[in-house]
Design a protein around this motif. Structure first.
Motif, short mmCIF file in Angstrom:
data_model
loop_
_atom_site.label_atom_id
_atom_site.label_comp_id
_atom_site.label_asym_id
_atom_site.label_seq_id
_atom_site.Cartn_x
_atom_site.Cartn_y
_atom_site.Cartn_z
N ALA A 159 99.73 36.59 10.09
CA ALA A 159 100.56 36.66 11.31
C ALA A 159 100.24 35.46 12.19
CB ALA A 159 100.29 37.96 12.05
N THR A 160 101.29 34.86 12.76
CA THR A 160 101.13 33.62 13.52
C THR A 160 101.49 33.81 14.99
OG1 THR A 160 101.73 32.34 11.54
CG2 THR A 160 101.84 31.20 13.65
N THR A 161 100.61 33.38 15.87
CA THR A 161 100.88 33.34 17.31
C THR A 161 101.16 31.89 17.67
OG1 THR A 161 99.32 35.15 17.65
CG2 THR A 161 100.02 33.91 19.59
N THR A 162 102.25 31.64 18.39
CA THR A 162 102.65 30.26 18.69
C THR A 162 102.81 30.04 20.19
OG1 THR A 162 104.99 30.83 18.46
CG2 THR A 162 103.86 30.02 16.49
N VAL A 163 102.79 28.78 20.54
CA VAL A 163 103.16 28.34 21.88
C VAL A 163 104.27 27.32 21.74
CG1 VAL A 163 102.41 27.23 24.03
CG2 VAL A 163 100.83 28.71 22.78
N VAL A 164 105.37 27.53 22.46
CA VAL A 164 106.49 26.60 22.42
C VAL A 164 106.81 26.12 23.83
CG1 VAL A 164 107.46 27.75 20.37
CG2 VAL A 164 108.26 28.41 22.67
N ALA A 165 107.59 25.06 23.90
CA ALA A 165 107.97 24.51 25.20
C ALA A 165 108.92 25.46 25.92
CB ALA A 165 108.63 23.15 25.01
N GLY A 166 108.74 25.58 27.23
CA GLY A 166 109.61 26.42 28.03
C GLY A 166 110.88 25.70 28.44
N SER A 167 111.67 26.34 29.24
CA SER A 167 112.94 25.77 29.68
C SER A 167 112.80 24.88 30.91
CB SER A 167 113.95 26.89 29.97
OG SER A 167 113.44 27.77 30.96
N GLU A 168 111.60 24.83 31.49
CA GLU A 168 111.36 24.03 32.68
C GLU A 168 110.18 23.09 32.44
OE1 GLU A 168 110.56 26.76 35.79
OE2 GLU A 168 112.47 27.84 35.59
N PRO A 169 110.11 22.00 33.16
CA PRO A 169 108.95 21.11 33.05
C PRO A 169 107.66 21.85 33.38
CG PRO A 169 110.72 20.04 34.26
CD PRO A 169 111.11 21.48 34.10
N GLY A 170 106.63 21.61 32.58
CA GLY A 170 105.34 22.24 32.82
C GLY A 170 105.26 23.70 32.39
N GLN A 171 106.32 24.20 31.77
CA GLN A 171 106.34 25.60 31.34
C GLN A 171 106.11 25.71 29.84
OE1 GLN A 171 110.04 28.16 30.95
NE2 GLN A 171 109.18 29.00 32.86
N VAL A 172 105.30 26.65 29.44
CA VAL A 172 105.09 26.94 28.02
C VAL A 172 105.33 28.43 27.80
CG1 VAL A 172 103.45 25.05 27.67
CG2 VAL A 172 102.60 27.34 28.30
N VAL A 173 105.66 28.78 26.54
CA VAL A 173 105.92 30.17 26.19
C VAL A 173 104.93 30.60 25.11
CG1 VAL A 173 107.63 31.84 25.40
CG2 VAL A 173 108.37 29.82 26.69
N LEU A 174 104.19 31.65 25.41
CA LEU A 174 103.26 32.24 24.43
C LEU A 174 104.03 33.30 23.65
CD1 LEU A 174 100.39 32.62 23.27
CD2 LEU A 174 99.93 34.18 25.20
N VAL A 175 104.22 33.07 22.36
CA VAL A 175 105.08 33.93 21.53
C VAL A 175 104.21 34.75 20.58
CG1 VAL A 175 107.02 34.04 19.94
CG2 VAL A 175 106.90 32.21 21.65
N GLY A 176 104.21 36.06 20.77
CA GLY A 176 103.44 36.94 19.89
C GLY A 176 104.11 37.08 18.53
N GLY A 177 103.32 36.97 17.49
CA GLY A 177 103.83 37.13 16.13
C GLY A 177 103.32 38.38 15.46
#
Length: 489
Positions: A159-177
Protein backbone atom coordinates in the motif's frame (compact mmCIF):
# COMPACT_ATOMS: atom_id res chain seq x y z
CA UNK A 1 -25.34 -64.77 -48.04
CA UNK A 2 -26.00 -67.88 -45.96
CA UNK A 3 -25.37 -71.34 -47.63
CA UNK A 4 -28.66 -73.25 -48.27
CA UNK A 5 -29.32 -76.21 -45.99
CA UNK A 6 -29.54 -79.37 -48.26
CA UNK A 7 -31.88 -81.08 -45.83
CA UNK A 8 -34.65 -78.53 -46.39
CA UNK A 9 -36.85 -79.29 -49.45
CA UNK A 10 -37.18 -76.56 -52.04
CA UNK A 11 -40.54 -74.83 -52.15
CA UNK A 12 -42.95 -76.70 -54.47
CA UNK A 13 -40.93 -79.96 -54.27
CA UNK A 14 -42.22 -83.37 -53.20
CA UNK A 15 -43.25 -83.82 -49.63
CA UNK A 16 -41.45 -86.15 -47.24
CA UNK A 17 -44.39 -88.51 -47.37
CA UNK A 18 -44.44 -88.68 -51.24
CA UNK A 19 -40.83 -89.86 -51.39
CA UNK A 20 -41.32 -92.73 -49.00
CA UNK A 21 -42.61 -96.30 -49.86
CA UNK A 22 -46.23 -97.06 -48.94
CA UNK A 23 -46.70 -98.89 -45.64
CA UNK A 24 -49.42 -101.09 -44.26
CA UNK A 25 -48.80 -99.94 -40.64
CA UNK A 26 -51.88 -98.32 -39.13
CA UNK A 27 -51.03 -95.33 -36.91
CA UNK A 28 -53.58 -93.63 -34.68
CA UNK A 29 -54.53 -90.02 -35.25
CA UNK A 30 -53.21 -89.04 -31.78
CA UNK A 31 -49.84 -90.65 -32.50
CA UNK A 32 -49.69 -88.92 -35.88
CA UNK A 33 -50.20 -85.58 -34.23
CA UNK A 34 -47.39 -86.25 -31.77
CA UNK A 35 -45.01 -87.32 -34.55
CA UNK A 36 -45.94 -84.33 -36.70
CA UNK A 37 -45.30 -81.89 -33.84
CA UNK A 38 -41.91 -83.46 -33.17
CA UNK A 39 -40.92 -83.25 -36.85
CA UNK A 40 -42.08 -79.63 -37.02
CA UNK A 41 -39.96 -78.74 -33.98
CA UNK A 42 -36.86 -80.28 -35.57
CA UNK A 43 -37.41 -78.71 -38.97
CA UNK A 44 -38.07 -75.19 -37.64
CA UNK A 45 -34.35 -74.57 -37.26
CA UNK A 46 -33.85 -75.41 -40.98
CA UNK A 47 -36.28 -72.79 -42.22
CA UNK A 48 -39.32 -74.88 -43.44
CA UNK A 49 -41.78 -77.32 -41.88
CA UNK A 50 -44.14 -79.75 -43.56
CA UNK A 51 -46.79 -80.64 -41.07
CA UNK A 52 -49.39 -83.32 -41.44
CA UNK A 53 -52.87 -82.19 -40.55
CA UNK A 54 -54.76 -85.09 -39.06
CA UNK A 55 -57.75 -86.32 -41.14
CA UNK A 56 -60.53 -88.53 -40.10
CA UNK A 57 -59.36 -91.35 -42.38
CA UNK A 58 -55.80 -91.33 -41.03
CA UNK A 59 -54.26 -89.47 -44.01
CA UNK A 60 -52.38 -86.14 -43.75
CA UNK A 61 -52.57 -83.10 -46.00
CA UNK A 62 -49.19 -81.35 -46.48
CA UNK A 63 -49.15 -77.77 -45.08
CA UNK A 64 -46.23 -75.44 -45.87
CA UNK A 65 -44.97 -73.12 -43.14
CA UNK A 66 -43.00 -70.10 -44.40
CA UNK A 67 -39.39 -70.00 -43.27
CA UNK A 68 -38.33 -66.94 -41.29
CA UNK A 69 -35.92 -64.59 -43.02
CA UNK A 70 -32.27 -64.72 -42.10
CA UNK A 71 -32.40 -61.27 -40.46
CA UNK A 72 -35.15 -62.41 -38.10
CA UNK A 73 -33.17 -65.39 -36.83
CA UNK A 74 -31.09 -64.36 -33.79
CA UNK A 75 -27.53 -65.56 -33.68
CA UNK A 76 -27.23 -68.03 -30.84
CA UNK A 77 -24.78 -67.07 -28.08
CA UNK A 78 -23.30 -69.16 -25.38
CA UNK A 79 -25.05 -68.75 -22.07
CA UNK A 80 -22.86 -67.51 -19.22
CA UNK A 81 -23.20 -66.36 -15.64
CA UNK A 82 -24.93 -62.99 -15.12
CA UNK A 83 -22.35 -60.33 -14.32
CA UNK A 84 -22.93 -57.53 -11.82
CA UNK A 85 -21.85 -54.07 -12.98
CA UNK A 86 -18.54 -52.93 -11.48
CA UNK A 87 -18.78 -49.98 -9.09
CA UNK A 88 -17.67 -46.66 -10.56
CA UNK A 89 -15.26 -46.08 -7.65
CA UNK A 90 -13.59 -48.79 -5.69
CA UNK A 91 -14.85 -48.87 -2.11
CA UNK A 92 -12.15 -48.75 0.53
CA UNK A 93 -13.15 -49.79 4.00
CA UNK A 94 -12.42 -47.23 6.70
CA UNK A 95 -10.43 -48.51 9.65
CA UNK A 96 -12.26 -49.01 12.92
CA UNK A 97 -11.31 -46.02 15.04
CA UNK A 98 -11.49 -46.35 18.80
CA UNK A 99 -10.14 -43.10 20.29
CA UNK A 100 -13.14 -41.10 21.46
CA UNK A 101 -13.34 -37.47 22.60
CA UNK A 102 -17.08 -37.66 23.29
CA UNK A 103 -16.65 -36.72 26.94
CA UNK A 104 -14.54 -33.68 26.01
CA UNK A 105 -17.13 -32.61 23.43
CA UNK A 106 -19.80 -32.70 26.13
CA UNK A 107 -17.97 -30.08 28.25
CA UNK A 108 -20.54 -27.40 29.11
CA UNK A 109 -17.88 -24.71 28.81
CA UNK A 110 -18.05 -25.20 25.03
CA UNK A 111 -21.60 -23.83 24.89
CA UNK A 112 -23.09 -24.27 21.41
CA UNK A 113 -20.37 -26.61 20.19
CA UNK A 114 -19.39 -27.11 16.56
CA UNK A 115 -16.29 -28.84 15.26
CA UNK A 116 -14.76 -30.81 12.44
CA UNK A 117 -11.48 -32.71 12.16
CA UNK A 118 -10.06 -33.98 8.86
CA UNK A 119 -7.06 -36.14 8.03
CA UNK A 120 -5.02 -33.62 6.04
CA UNK A 121 -3.42 -36.32 3.89
CA UNK A 122 -6.51 -38.31 2.89
CA UNK A 123 -9.26 -35.71 3.28
CA UNK A 124 -11.30 -38.14 5.40
CA UNK A 125 -13.56 -36.52 7.98
CA UNK A 126 -12.68 -38.08 11.32
CA UNK A 127 -14.91 -36.06 13.63
CA UNK A 128 -17.90 -33.84 12.91
CA UNK A 129 -20.33 -31.90 15.06
CA UNK A 130 -22.24 -29.40 12.95
CA UNK A 131 -19.33 -28.96 10.59
CA UNK A 132 -21.54 -27.93 7.70
CA UNK A 133 -23.34 -25.16 9.57
CA UNK A 134 -22.08 -21.63 8.90
CA UNK A 135 -21.61 -19.71 12.15
CA UNK A 136 -19.64 -16.74 13.42
CA UNK A 137 -15.97 -17.60 13.31
CA UNK A 138 -14.62 -14.59 15.25
CA UNK A 139 -11.00 -13.78 14.40
CA UNK A 140 -10.52 -17.08 12.58
CA UNK A 141 -12.15 -15.14 9.72
CA UNK A 142 -8.78 -13.40 9.31
CA UNK A 143 -7.56 -16.59 7.63
CA UNK A 144 -10.13 -16.14 4.86
CA UNK A 145 -9.25 -12.45 4.50
CA UNK A 146 -5.57 -13.39 4.24
CA UNK A 147 -6.19 -16.11 1.67
CA UNK A 148 -8.22 -13.69 -0.46
CA UNK A 149 -5.49 -11.04 -0.16
CA UNK A 150 -2.89 -13.51 -1.43
CA UNK A 151 -5.16 -14.31 -4.37
CA UNK A 152 -6.29 -10.78 -5.30
CA UNK A 153 -3.36 -8.62 -4.23
CA UNK A 154 -0.53 -11.12 -4.30
CA UNK A 155 2.16 -11.53 -1.63
CA UNK A 156 4.29 -8.63 -2.94
CA UNK A 157 1.60 -5.91 -3.04
CA UNK A 158 2.37 -2.80 -0.97
CA UNK A 159 0.00 0.00 0.00
CA UNK A 160 1.35 3.42 -0.99
CA UNK A 161 0.92 6.76 0.78
CA UNK A 162 1.67 9.75 -1.47
CA UNK A 163 2.04 13.48 -1.38
CA UNK A 164 0.97 15.47 -4.45
CA UNK A 165 0.91 19.14 -5.33
CA UNK A 166 -2.14 21.08 -4.20
CA UNK A 167 -4.22 23.53 -6.19
CA UNK A 168 -2.56 26.56 -4.59
CA UNK A 169 1.06 27.68 -4.22
CA UNK A 170 2.68 26.18 -1.14
CA UNK A 171 -0.09 23.59 -0.77
CA UNK A 172 0.47 19.84 -0.69
CA UNK A 173 -2.02 16.98 -0.43
CA UNK A 174 -1.37 13.93 1.75
CA UNK A 175 -3.18 11.06 0.01
CA UNK A 176 -3.92 7.91 2.01
CA UNK A 177 -3.52 4.67 0.10
CA UNK A 178 -4.95 2.42 2.77
CA UNK A 179 -1.76 1.88 4.77
CA UNK A 180 -2.95 1.75 8.38
CA UNK A 181 0.61 0.91 9.51
CA UNK A 182 2.12 4.25 8.39
CA UNK A 183 3.97 5.44 11.48
CA UNK A 184 4.42 8.72 13.28
CA UNK A 185 7.51 7.40 15.06
CA UNK A 186 10.98 8.37 13.82
CA UNK A 187 12.41 6.24 11.02
CA UNK A 188 15.07 4.91 13.38
CA UNK A 189 12.41 3.82 15.88
CA UNK A 190 9.98 1.11 14.82
CA UNK A 191 6.41 1.28 16.01
CA UNK A 192 4.34 -1.80 16.89
CA UNK A 193 4.46 -2.58 13.16
CA UNK A 194 8.04 -3.56 12.37
CA UNK A 195 9.28 -2.19 9.07
CA UNK A 196 6.40 0.26 8.60
CA UNK A 197 6.78 3.40 6.48
CA UNK A 198 7.34 6.64 8.41
CA UNK A 199 5.90 10.12 8.13
CA UNK A 200 9.28 11.80 8.69
CA UNK A 201 10.59 10.10 5.54
CA UNK A 202 7.54 11.31 3.60
CA UNK A 203 7.97 14.86 4.91
CA UNK A 204 11.65 14.96 4.00
CA UNK A 205 10.89 13.82 0.44
CA UNK A 206 8.15 16.44 0.19
CA UNK A 207 10.37 19.32 1.27
CA UNK A 208 13.03 18.25 -1.20
CA UNK A 209 10.51 18.05 -4.04
CA UNK A 210 9.20 21.56 -3.28
CA UNK A 211 12.68 22.91 -4.04
CA UNK A 212 12.74 25.44 -1.26
CA UNK A 213 9.16 26.67 -1.74
CA UNK A 214 7.58 27.09 1.67
CA UNK A 215 4.82 24.62 2.50
CA UNK A 216 1.95 26.61 3.97
CA UNK A 217 -0.98 24.14 3.91
CA UNK A 218 -1.72 20.43 3.87
CA UNK A 219 -4.90 18.88 2.51
CA UNK A 220 -5.79 15.41 3.81
CA UNK A 221 -7.31 13.02 1.24
CA UNK A 222 -8.68 9.77 2.67
CA UNK A 223 -11.17 9.08 -0.14
CA UNK A 224 -9.53 5.77 -1.10
CA UNK A 225 -11.81 4.09 1.47
CA UNK A 226 -15.51 4.93 1.66
CA UNK A 227 -17.81 5.52 4.60
CA UNK A 228 -18.85 4.36 7.09
CA UNK A 229 -15.56 4.05 8.92
CA UNK A 230 -17.17 1.89 11.64
CA UNK A 231 -19.06 -1.33 10.86
CA UNK A 232 -22.50 -0.86 12.49
CA UNK A 233 -22.52 -4.34 14.09
CA UNK A 234 -19.28 -3.71 16.00
CA UNK A 235 -19.39 -2.89 19.69
CA UNK A 236 -17.92 0.57 20.31
CA UNK A 237 -15.98 -0.72 23.28
CA UNK A 238 -13.59 -2.34 20.78
CA UNK A 239 -12.52 1.21 19.86
CA UNK A 240 -12.23 2.64 23.35
CA UNK A 241 -10.59 -0.48 24.79
CA UNK A 242 -7.99 -0.41 22.06
CA UNK A 243 -8.78 -3.33 19.75
CA UNK A 244 -10.13 -1.58 16.64
CA UNK A 245 -9.68 1.82 14.97
CA UNK A 246 -12.05 3.58 12.64
CA UNK A 247 -11.21 2.28 9.18
CA UNK A 248 -9.86 5.17 7.12
CA UNK A 249 -7.46 5.12 4.19
CA UNK A 250 -5.23 7.66 5.94
CA UNK A 251 -4.07 7.11 9.52
CA UNK A 252 -0.90 6.45 11.49
CA UNK A 253 0.02 3.54 13.77
CA UNK A 254 -3.42 1.97 13.40
CA UNK A 255 -4.63 5.12 15.19
CA UNK A 256 -3.19 4.01 18.54
CA UNK A 257 -2.67 6.43 21.37
CA UNK A 258 0.54 4.50 22.06
CA UNK A 259 2.15 3.48 18.75
CA UNK A 260 4.26 0.79 20.41
CA UNK A 261 1.47 -1.24 22.03
CA UNK A 262 -0.73 -3.85 20.40
CA UNK A 263 -3.72 -2.82 22.51
CA UNK A 264 -4.15 0.91 22.84
CA UNK A 265 -7.15 3.25 22.82
CA UNK A 266 -8.07 4.69 19.42
CA UNK A 267 -9.34 8.16 18.54
CA UNK A 268 -12.53 9.45 16.98
CA UNK A 269 -10.66 11.08 14.07
CA UNK A 270 -7.69 9.09 12.75
CA UNK A 271 -7.39 11.29 9.65
CA UNK A 272 -6.93 14.43 11.75
CA UNK A 273 -4.37 12.65 13.94
CA UNK A 274 -2.35 11.71 10.84
CA UNK A 275 -2.59 15.23 9.46
CA UNK A 276 -1.40 16.84 12.65
CA UNK A 277 1.59 14.47 12.82
CA UNK A 278 2.52 15.21 9.19
CA UNK A 279 2.23 18.97 9.69
CA UNK A 280 4.59 18.68 12.67
CA UNK A 281 7.13 16.88 10.48
CA UNK A 282 6.90 19.63 7.84
CA UNK A 283 7.51 22.40 10.37
CA UNK A 284 5.44 24.98 12.16
CA UNK A 285 2.84 27.27 10.69
CA UNK A 286 1.23 24.72 8.34
CA UNK A 287 -2.57 24.73 8.14
CA UNK A 288 -4.44 21.43 7.80
CA UNK A 289 -7.77 20.78 6.05
CA UNK A 290 -9.67 17.83 4.58
CA UNK A 291 -10.31 17.49 0.85
CA UNK A 292 -9.27 15.59 -2.26
CA UNK A 293 -6.27 15.80 -4.52
CA UNK A 294 -6.61 17.76 -7.77
CA UNK A 295 -7.00 15.57 -10.84
CA UNK A 296 -3.65 14.89 -12.47
CA UNK A 297 -1.65 16.44 -9.64
CA UNK A 298 2.06 15.70 -9.79
CA UNK A 299 3.53 13.34 -7.21
CA UNK A 300 6.01 14.87 -4.80
CA UNK A 301 6.72 11.95 -2.44
CA UNK A 302 5.71 8.40 -1.62
CA UNK A 303 6.30 5.68 0.96
CA UNK A 304 5.10 2.08 0.97
CA UNK A 305 3.93 -0.44 3.52
CA UNK A 306 5.44 -3.83 4.11
CA UNK A 307 4.37 -6.41 1.47
CA UNK A 308 1.12 -8.32 1.92
CA UNK A 309 3.04 -11.44 2.92
CA UNK A 310 4.47 -9.59 5.93
CA UNK A 311 1.22 -7.81 6.78
CA UNK A 312 -0.62 -11.17 6.87
CA UNK A 313 1.86 -12.65 9.29
CA UNK A 314 1.80 -9.54 11.49
CA UNK A 315 -1.99 -9.71 11.51
CA UNK A 316 -2.37 -13.42 12.28
CA UNK A 317 0.22 -13.86 15.00
CA UNK A 318 -1.46 -11.44 17.43
CA UNK A 319 -4.86 -11.19 15.71
CA UNK A 320 -4.44 -7.53 14.74
CA UNK A 321 -7.81 -6.15 13.68
CA UNK A 322 -6.55 -3.01 11.95
CA UNK A 323 -4.33 -4.98 9.59
CA UNK A 324 -7.11 -7.44 8.78
CA UNK A 325 -9.47 -4.59 7.93
CA UNK A 326 -6.76 -2.95 5.85
CA UNK A 327 -6.33 -6.15 3.85
CA UNK A 328 -10.06 -6.73 3.47
CA UNK A 329 -10.67 -3.20 2.18
CA UNK A 330 -7.70 -3.33 -0.22
CA UNK A 331 -9.03 -6.65 -1.60
CA UNK A 332 -12.34 -4.91 -2.30
CA UNK A 333 -10.75 -1.88 -3.95
CA UNK A 334 -8.31 -3.84 -6.08
CA UNK A 335 -10.94 -6.48 -6.82
CA UNK A 336 -13.20 -3.79 -8.25
CA UNK A 337 -16.20 -4.34 -5.97
CA UNK A 338 -16.03 -0.98 -4.20
CA UNK A 339 -14.35 0.63 -1.18
CA UNK A 340 -16.86 0.05 1.64
CA UNK A 341 -17.62 -2.72 4.11
CA UNK A 342 -20.34 -3.98 1.78
CA UNK A 343 -17.76 -4.49 -0.97
CA UNK A 344 -15.67 -6.90 1.12
CA UNK A 345 -17.90 -9.98 0.80
CA UNK A 346 -18.02 -10.21 -3.02
CA UNK A 347 -14.33 -9.38 -3.30
CA UNK A 348 -13.20 -11.93 -0.69
CA UNK A 349 -15.42 -14.68 -2.10
CA UNK A 350 -14.07 -13.99 -5.59
CA UNK A 351 -10.55 -14.24 -4.21
CA UNK A 352 -11.30 -17.49 -2.40
CA UNK A 353 -12.69 -19.02 -5.61
CA UNK A 354 -9.10 -19.61 -6.73
CA UNK A 355 -8.77 -22.36 -4.12
CA UNK A 356 -11.64 -24.44 -5.49
CA UNK A 357 -13.53 -24.92 -2.21
CA UNK A 358 -17.29 -24.44 -2.08
CA UNK A 359 -18.06 -21.14 -0.32
CA UNK A 360 -21.80 -21.77 0.02
CA UNK A 361 -23.16 -20.29 3.25
CA UNK A 362 -20.23 -17.99 3.93
CA UNK A 363 -21.16 -14.46 4.98
CA UNK A 364 -18.51 -11.77 5.38
CA UNK A 365 -19.35 -8.50 7.11
CA UNK A 366 -15.77 -7.32 7.73
CA UNK A 367 -12.16 -8.37 7.34
CA UNK A 368 -11.36 -9.05 10.99
CA UNK A 369 -14.17 -11.30 12.21
CA UNK A 370 -15.34 -8.86 14.88
CA UNK A 371 -18.94 -8.82 13.60
CA UNK A 372 -21.51 -11.35 14.76
CA UNK A 373 -22.85 -11.24 11.20
CA UNK A 374 -19.93 -13.23 9.81
CA UNK A 375 -20.63 -16.90 9.14
CA UNK A 376 -18.24 -19.66 8.06
CA UNK A 377 -18.81 -23.45 8.28
CA UNK A 378 -16.09 -25.33 10.18
CA UNK A 379 -15.96 -27.66 7.17
CA UNK A 380 -14.75 -24.80 4.98
CA UNK A 381 -11.89 -24.09 7.35
CA UNK A 382 -10.73 -27.72 7.53
CA UNK A 383 -10.57 -27.83 3.71
CA UNK A 384 -8.80 -24.48 3.42
CA UNK A 385 -6.27 -25.54 6.05
CA UNK A 386 -5.55 -28.69 4.03
CA UNK A 387 -4.35 -26.39 1.26
CA UNK A 388 -2.50 -24.15 3.72
CA UNK A 389 -0.75 -27.22 5.15
CA UNK A 390 0.23 -28.27 1.61
CA UNK A 391 1.43 -24.69 0.91
CA UNK A 392 -0.58 -24.53 -2.28
CA UNK A 393 0.06 -21.39 -4.28
CA UNK A 394 1.08 -18.68 -1.81
CA UNK A 395 -0.84 -20.16 1.14
CA UNK A 396 2.38 -21.07 2.92
CA UNK A 397 2.45 -17.40 3.95
CA UNK A 398 -0.54 -18.11 6.19
CA UNK A 399 1.03 -21.21 7.71
CA UNK A 400 4.14 -19.20 8.60
CA UNK A 401 2.01 -16.58 10.37
CA UNK A 402 -0.06 -18.92 12.54
CA UNK A 403 0.33 -18.83 16.31
CA UNK A 404 1.93 -22.02 17.70
CA UNK A 405 0.95 -23.75 20.94
CA UNK A 406 3.75 -23.09 23.39
CA UNK A 407 5.42 -20.70 20.96
CA UNK A 408 7.58 -17.77 21.93
CA UNK A 409 5.11 -15.17 20.62
CA UNK A 410 1.55 -14.93 19.44
CA UNK A 411 -1.92 -15.58 20.77
CA UNK A 412 -1.17 -19.23 21.65
CA UNK A 413 1.92 -18.33 23.67
CA UNK A 414 -0.10 -16.82 26.52
CA UNK A 415 -0.04 -18.55 29.89
CA UNK A 416 -3.70 -19.55 29.72
CA UNK A 417 -3.40 -21.42 26.39
CA UNK A 418 -2.38 -25.10 26.07
CA UNK A 419 -0.97 -25.15 29.58
CA UNK A 420 -1.00 -27.83 32.28
CA UNK A 421 -2.26 -31.21 30.97
CA UNK A 422 -2.56 -29.73 27.47
CA UNK A 423 1.09 -28.75 27.26
CA UNK A 424 2.04 -31.97 25.44
CA UNK A 425 0.79 -30.26 22.28
CA UNK A 426 3.55 -27.64 22.47
CA UNK A 427 5.01 -27.10 19.03
CA UNK A 428 2.35 -29.33 17.42
CA UNK A 429 -0.71 -27.08 17.07
CA UNK A 430 -0.60 -24.27 14.50
CA UNK A 431 -3.86 -22.37 14.69
CA UNK A 432 -5.69 -19.07 14.50
CA UNK A 433 -7.49 -18.00 17.64
CA UNK A 434 -10.80 -16.16 17.77
CA UNK A 435 -12.72 -14.34 20.46
CA UNK A 436 -15.77 -12.09 20.40
CA UNK A 437 -18.44 -11.46 23.04
CA UNK A 438 -20.56 -14.32 21.70
CA UNK A 439 -17.98 -17.04 21.30
CA UNK A 440 -14.47 -18.44 21.08
CA UNK A 441 -12.97 -20.27 18.12
CA UNK A 442 -9.78 -22.04 17.08
CA UNK A 443 -8.85 -23.50 13.72
CA UNK A 444 -5.68 -24.77 12.10
CA UNK A 445 -3.32 -27.72 11.81
CA UNK A 446 -2.29 -30.44 14.26
CA UNK A 447 0.80 -32.59 13.90
CA UNK A 448 -0.69 -35.46 15.89
CA UNK A 449 1.09 -37.81 18.29
CA UNK A 450 0.80 -40.77 15.89
CA UNK A 451 2.52 -38.86 13.08
CA UNK A 452 -0.64 -38.00 11.16
CA UNK A 453 -1.53 -34.43 10.23
CA UNK A 454 -5.02 -33.15 11.01
CA UNK A 455 -6.86 -29.98 10.13
CA UNK A 456 -9.52 -28.82 12.56
CA UNK A 457 -11.98 -26.11 13.51
CA UNK A 458 -13.66 -25.73 16.91
CA UNK A 459 -16.40 -23.22 17.77
CA UNK A 460 -17.66 -22.57 21.31
CA UNK A 461 -20.54 -20.15 20.82
CA UNK A 462 -23.35 -18.56 22.78
CA UNK A 463 -23.30 -17.75 26.46
CA UNK A 464 -19.72 -18.84 27.13
CA UNK A 465 -17.03 -17.46 29.40
CA UNK A 466 -13.29 -17.01 29.20
CA UNK A 467 -12.85 -20.63 30.31
CA UNK A 468 -14.16 -21.73 26.92
CA UNK A 469 -10.58 -21.23 25.74
CA UNK A 470 -9.37 -23.99 28.06
CA UNK A 471 -12.18 -26.30 26.96
CA UNK A 472 -11.21 -25.70 23.33
CA UNK A 473 -7.56 -26.39 24.13
CA UNK A 474 -8.53 -29.59 25.93
CA UNK A 475 -10.52 -31.08 23.09
CA UNK A 476 -7.82 -30.00 20.63
CA UNK A 477 -5.33 -31.87 22.78
CA UNK A 478 -7.69 -34.85 22.54
CA UNK A 479 -7.51 -34.62 18.74
CA UNK A 480 -3.72 -34.48 19.01
CA UNK A 481 -3.54 -37.60 21.16
CA UNK A 482 -5.99 -39.61 19.04
CA UNK A 483 -4.53 -38.68 15.67
CA UNK A 484 -5.86 -40.82 12.83
CA UNK A 485 -7.51 -43.14 15.39
CA UNK A 486 -9.96 -40.37 16.30
CA UNK A 487 -13.49 -41.77 16.47
CA UNK A 488 -16.62 -39.85 15.51
CA UNK A 489 -18.59 -41.64 18.23
Amino acid sequence: MDTPDPTVPEPGGPSAEATEQPTKLVVSSRLKLIIAAAVAFVLLGSGAVWAGAAAGDGSAEPVEVAAPTASAIPTPTAAGPELRPAPAVATVASPLRTCSVADLAADSRLGEFQAQVVNAGTGEVLFDRGGGTASRAASVLKVLTSAAALSVLGPDYRATTTVVAGSEPGQVVLVGGGDLTLSSTPTSDDSFYDGAAHLDDLAEQTRAAMGGTAITSVVLDSSYFGDPAWEPSWNRKEQTQGYMPLITALQVDGDRDNPYNSTSARSDDPVARAGAAFADELGGGVSVSVGTAPAGAGRLAAVQSQPVSTLIQQSLIVSDNALAEMLGRLVAVEGGTGNTFAAIQPAVLAGLAEYGIDTTGILIADGSGLSDNNAVPPAYLTRLFQKINAREGNLGVIFDGLPVAGGATGSLSYSDRFSGPNADTDGSVFAKTGWIDTGYTLSGIINAADGSTLTFAVYALGDVGDNAKQAIDTITTGFFRCGNNLSNN
